[in-house]
Design a protein around this motif. Structure first.
Motif, short mmCIF file in Angstrom:
data_model
loop_
_atom_site.label_atom_id
_atom_site.label_comp_id
_atom_site.label_asym_id
_atom_site.label_seq_id
_atom_site.Cartn_x
_atom_site.Cartn_y
_atom_site.Cartn_z
N PRO A 12 -35.09 29.45 64.91
CA PRO A 12 -36.02 30.57 64.78
C PRO A 12 -36.28 31.19 66.16
O PRO A 12 -36.29 30.48 67.16
N TYR A 13 -36.45 32.48 66.15
CA TYR A 13 -36.64 33.21 67.41
C TYR A 13 -37.94 32.79 68.11
O TYR A 13 -39.00 32.82 67.49
N ILE A 14 -37.82 32.40 69.37
CA ILE A 14 -39.01 32.21 70.21
C ILE A 14 -38.78 32.97 71.50
O ILE A 14 -37.79 32.75 72.20
N GLY A 15 -39.68 33.90 71.78
CA GLY A 15 -39.57 34.69 73.00
C GLY A 15 -40.79 34.47 73.88
O GLY A 15 -41.74 33.80 73.49
N ARG A 16 -40.74 35.05 75.07
CA ARG A 16 -41.88 34.87 75.97
C ARG A 16 -42.02 36.04 76.92
O ARG A 16 -41.07 36.80 77.16
N PHE A 17 -43.23 36.15 77.46
CA PHE A 17 -43.52 37.09 78.54
C PHE A 17 -44.14 36.25 79.64
O PHE A 17 -45.06 35.48 79.39
N ALA A 18 -43.60 36.37 80.85
CA ALA A 18 -44.00 35.43 81.90
C ALA A 18 -44.42 36.16 83.18
O ALA A 18 -43.64 36.26 84.13
N VAL A 34 -44.22 44.57 76.14
CA VAL A 34 -44.04 45.23 74.84
C VAL A 34 -42.64 44.97 74.29
O VAL A 34 -42.46 44.62 73.11
N ALA A 35 -41.61 45.10 75.13
CA ALA A 35 -40.24 44.88 74.67
C ALA A 35 -40.05 43.45 74.18
O ALA A 35 -39.45 43.22 73.11
N SER A 36 -40.56 42.47 74.94
CA SER A 36 -40.36 41.08 74.53
C SER A 36 -41.14 40.79 73.24
O SER A 36 -40.66 40.09 72.36
N LEU A 38 -42.06 43.03 70.81
CA LEU A 38 -41.47 43.70 69.63
C LEU A 38 -40.17 43.04 69.22
O LEU A 38 -39.87 42.90 68.03
N ASP A 39 -39.38 42.63 70.21
CA ASP A 39 -38.11 42.00 69.88
C ASP A 39 -38.34 40.69 69.11
O ASP A 39 -37.64 40.40 68.13
N ALA A 40 -39.33 39.91 69.55
CA ALA A 40 -39.63 38.65 68.86
C ALA A 40 -40.21 38.91 67.47
O ALA A 40 -39.78 38.32 66.48
N LYS A 41 -41.19 39.80 67.42
CA LYS A 41 -41.88 40.03 66.13
C LYS A 41 -40.96 40.67 65.09
O LYS A 41 -41.08 40.39 63.90
N SER A 42 -40.04 41.54 65.55
CA SER A 42 -39.15 42.18 64.58
C SER A 42 -38.18 41.19 63.99
O SER A 42 -37.57 41.44 62.95
N ALA A 43 -38.02 40.03 64.65
CA ALA A 43 -37.15 38.98 64.11
C ALA A 43 -38.00 37.89 63.44
O ALA A 43 -37.53 36.76 63.25
N ASN A 44 -39.25 38.21 63.12
CA ASN A 44 -40.20 37.23 62.57
C ASN A 44 -40.35 36.03 63.48
O ASN A 44 -40.57 34.91 63.02
N GLY A 45 -40.22 36.29 64.77
CA GLY A 45 -40.30 35.18 65.72
C GLY A 45 -41.67 35.00 66.30
O GLY A 45 -42.63 35.70 65.94
#
Ligand code: ZN
Length: 301
Positions: A12-18, A34-36, A38-45
């Motif tokens: 499952p997608y896990i992204g971060r902002f650091a 914002v980019a990180s 939206l990219d995570a949320k659009s993949a249900n991550g």
């Protein structure tokens, strides 16, 4: 030769902002956030915030709290408690010891002034005593590292020319950025890294560290930097204007415009993000190194 990443895996997608707390968020850091997100949320991550506060001399008092508040004002809330790197020094030390056990690191006493851009690995075979002032470097092993970025495309880096043995613990005793970021990305199971294009050239060092920790390098999406009219990156150091808390809707829509996404008319930041998530098309982002905003793109070499 090592080819990193590839088509997405099944995790499952896990992204971060650091962010680092060297000052409050500015427009450039908001774009990355914002980019990180939206990219995570659009993949249900999931989307995590990690505070990269490992460098007390560069830290600005109060910046951590300010950044968290600014994110919240813009509707950007971490799905897990925020991870503070400064609270994890024993973890980084443990990671360092595992590299030591695998003979992947060595002591280096060279001054920065004794070599040009890329450190030539001079101390690889030197026996520098523990008591002498020294940094700790990673012994890179790949002659060429190749990586396919989801936005910037394919790039190859050559040992000695584009990268060398990099520092994992600084002479002043602080854990270096590359070590901490990779240790945390692995520990948090980050599956895709979305960050500014200035960090694309961290790929060789981070790929080497991932390999040393027997973990697959994640997918990456390096987005263009926000450049001022002088063509320089907006940064806290260059005194980029702090984001206004009065108009998060305007800031979010400006970030969407920068990323070539459709604007969303709503007074509510959470609603803007919700709709922007549904509309998110990363392929519409300009594949450049940076964009003078508002104006033209500067290409990656
Ligand atoms: Zn050295």
């Amino acid at each position: 030769m090592l080819v990193t990443a590839g088509p997405s895996n099944l995790a499952p997608y896990i992204g971060r902002f650091a962010p680092s707390p060297t000052g409050p968020l500015h427009f450039g850091s908001l774009v990355t956030a914002v980019a990180s997100y939206l990219d995570a949320k659009s993949a249900n991550g999931q989307w995590f915030v990690r505070m990269e506060d490992l460098d007390p001399p560069r830290e600005v008092v109060g910046a951590k709290k300010l950044i968290v508040d600014q994110l919240k004002t813009h509707g950007l809330v971490s799905d897990q408690p925020i991870l503070y790197q400064s609270a994890r020094l024993s973890f980084y030390e443990d990671r360092l010891q595992s590299l030591e056990a695998a003979a992947k690191i060595y002591r280096c006493s060279c001054a920065r002034s004794t070599y040009d851009n890329i450190y030539p690995g001079r101390c690889r075979a030197a026996e520098i005593p523990q008591t002498a002032p020294h940094a700790i470097r990673f012994r890179t092993s790949q002659p060429v590292i190749k990586h396919l970025d989801l936005l910037q495309g394919f790039k190859a880096w050559r040992y000695g020319q584009d990268y060398g043995d990099f520092v994992v613990k600084r002479k002043d005793g602080l854990h270096a950025y590359q070590l901490a970021v990779v240790a945390d990305d692995i520990d948090q199971n980050i599956t895709r890294i979305v960050r500014g294009a200035d960090l694309f050239d961290s790929t060789p060092a981070q790929t080497e560290l991932y390999a040393a920790f027997a973990t697959r390098y994640p997918e990456t999406l390096h987005i263009p930097l926000v450049l001022g009219q002088d063509g320089e990156k907006l940064s806290k150091q260059s005194r980029a204007p702090t984001l206004s808390g009065q108009s998060p809707q305007t800031n979010l829509n400006e970030a969407l415009k920068f990323l070539n996404q459709s604007p969303v008319q709503s007074p509510d930041p959470a609603e803007i993000l919700r709709q922007a998530t549904l509309n998110w098309q990363p392929s519409r982002i300009s594949p450049s190194w940076g964009r003078i905003w508002p104006s033209k793109d500067l290409m990656l070499d």
